[in-house]
Design a protein around this motif. Structure first.
Motif, PDB file in Angstrom:
ATOM      1  N   SER A  84       0.830  -1.202   0.000  1.00 44.61           N
ATOM      2  CA  SER A  84       0.000   0.000   0.000  1.00 44.61           C
ATOM      3  C   SER A  84       0.859   1.244   0.000  1.00 44.61           C
ATOM      4  O   SER A  84       2.030   1.214   0.365  1.00 44.61           O
ATOM      5  N   ASP A  86       0.936   5.633  -1.819  1.00 40.95           N
ATOM      6  CA  ASP A  86       0.330   6.578  -2.751  1.00 40.95           C
ATOM      7  C   ASP A  86       1.136   6.769  -4.040  1.00 40.95           C
ATOM      8  O   ASP A  86       0.806   7.607  -4.864  1.00 40.95           O
ATOM      9  N   GLU A  88       1.380   5.695  -7.241  1.00 41.58           N
ATOM     10  CA  GLU A  88       0.555   4.904  -8.153  1.00 41.58           C
ATOM     11  C   GLU A  88       1.384   4.134  -9.174  1.00 41.58           C
ATOM     12  O   GLU A  88       1.138   2.942  -9.403  1.00 41.58           O
ATOM     13  N   LYS A 110     -10.898   1.535  -8.635  1.00 38.66           N
ATOM     14  CA  LYS A 110     -11.429   2.406  -7.582  1.00 38.66           C
ATOM     15  C   LYS A 110     -12.488   1.673  -6.771  1.00 38.66           C
ATOM     16  O   LYS A 110     -13.364   1.023  -7.329  1.00 38.66           O
ATOM     17  N   ASP A 115      -9.994   4.415  -2.478  1.00 36.66           N
ATOM     18  CA  ASP A 115      -8.686   3.986  -2.962  1.00 36.66           C
ATOM     19  C   ASP A 115      -8.840   3.086  -4.190  1.00 36.66           C
ATOM     20  O   ASP A 115      -9.899   2.521  -4.434  1.00 36.66           O
ATOM     21  N   ASP A 131      -3.136  -1.633  -2.564  1.00 43.62           N
ATOM     22  CA  ASP A 131      -4.012  -0.491  -2.283  1.00 43.62           C
ATOM     23  C   ASP A 131      -3.253   0.799  -2.595  1.00 43.62           C
ATOM     24  O   ASP A 131      -2.186   1.042  -2.023  1.00 43.62           O
ATOM     25  N   SER A 133      -3.582   4.767  -2.442  1.00 52.86           N
ATOM     26  CA  SER A 133      -4.344   5.894  -1.891  1.00 52.86           C
ATOM     27  C   SER A 133      -3.975   7.163  -2.644  1.00 52.86           C
ATOM     28  O   SER A 133      -2.957   7.236  -3.331  1.00 52.86           O
ATOM     29  N   GLU A 134      -4.838   8.173  -2.474  1.00 48.92           N
ATOM     30  CA  GLU A 134      -4.540   9.486  -3.069  1.00 48.92           C
ATOM     31  C   GLU A 134      -3.332  10.061  -2.346  1.00 48.92           C
ATOM     32  O   GLU A 134      -3.235   9.952  -1.126  1.00 48.92           O
TER      33      GLU A 134
END
Length: 137
Positions: A84, A86, A88, A110, A115, A131, A133-134
């Motif tokens: 996990s 952010d 991407e 999404k 997420d 995962d 996240s933003e």
């Protein structure tokens, strides 16, 4: 946020008790989110844990949840490795490599909590959760 790799445990309705036990064992900060907080608050599983995360002073991260309705709970195979963060591009790269030649249980897309998330089993039989996240603004 740097990407994180940690175990993710599945439980058969007793995730809250298990995660609170691990909090007593390892110390740290425990965050628990129920199915009801992200869906039907009147559903039978509303008080069950959709996602729990324990972060300890030693730098350990342990995640866990109750097995969602409709999914089978099988003791002995009730774990996955969670990736996990952010970043991407980095996490999608891991997803592509891990899912290649394996099987995808939940496509990387999404989700209702906001997420991008997916679940796959790699070609060696190891289950993974990814995962994204933003990024924190």
């Amino acid at each position: 946020m740097a990407s994180r790799l940690n175990p993710y445990l599945s439980f058969d309705g007793d995730a809250r008790q298990a995660m609170e036990f691990y909090e007593q064992v390892f110390g740290g900060t425990l965050a628990l989110n129920t199915f009801g907080a992200f869906g039907d608050a009147d559903a039978p599983e509303a008080d069950k844990i959709m996602h729990g995360m324990l972060e300890t002073p030693s730098g350990f991260t342990l995640m866990g949840a109750d097995t969602p309705p409709g999914m089978e709970y099988t003791p002995g195979t009730n774990f996955a490795v969670s990736l996990s963060g952010d970043d991407e591009a980095e996490l999608r790269g891991y997803w592509e490599k891990l899912s290649a030649g394996g099987s995808v249980a939940v496509p990387l897309e999404k989700q209702m909590w906001g997420d991008v998330f997916g679940m796959c089993t790699d070609r060696f039989g190891v289950p993974w959760m990814v995962d994204i996240s933003e990024p924190a603004g």
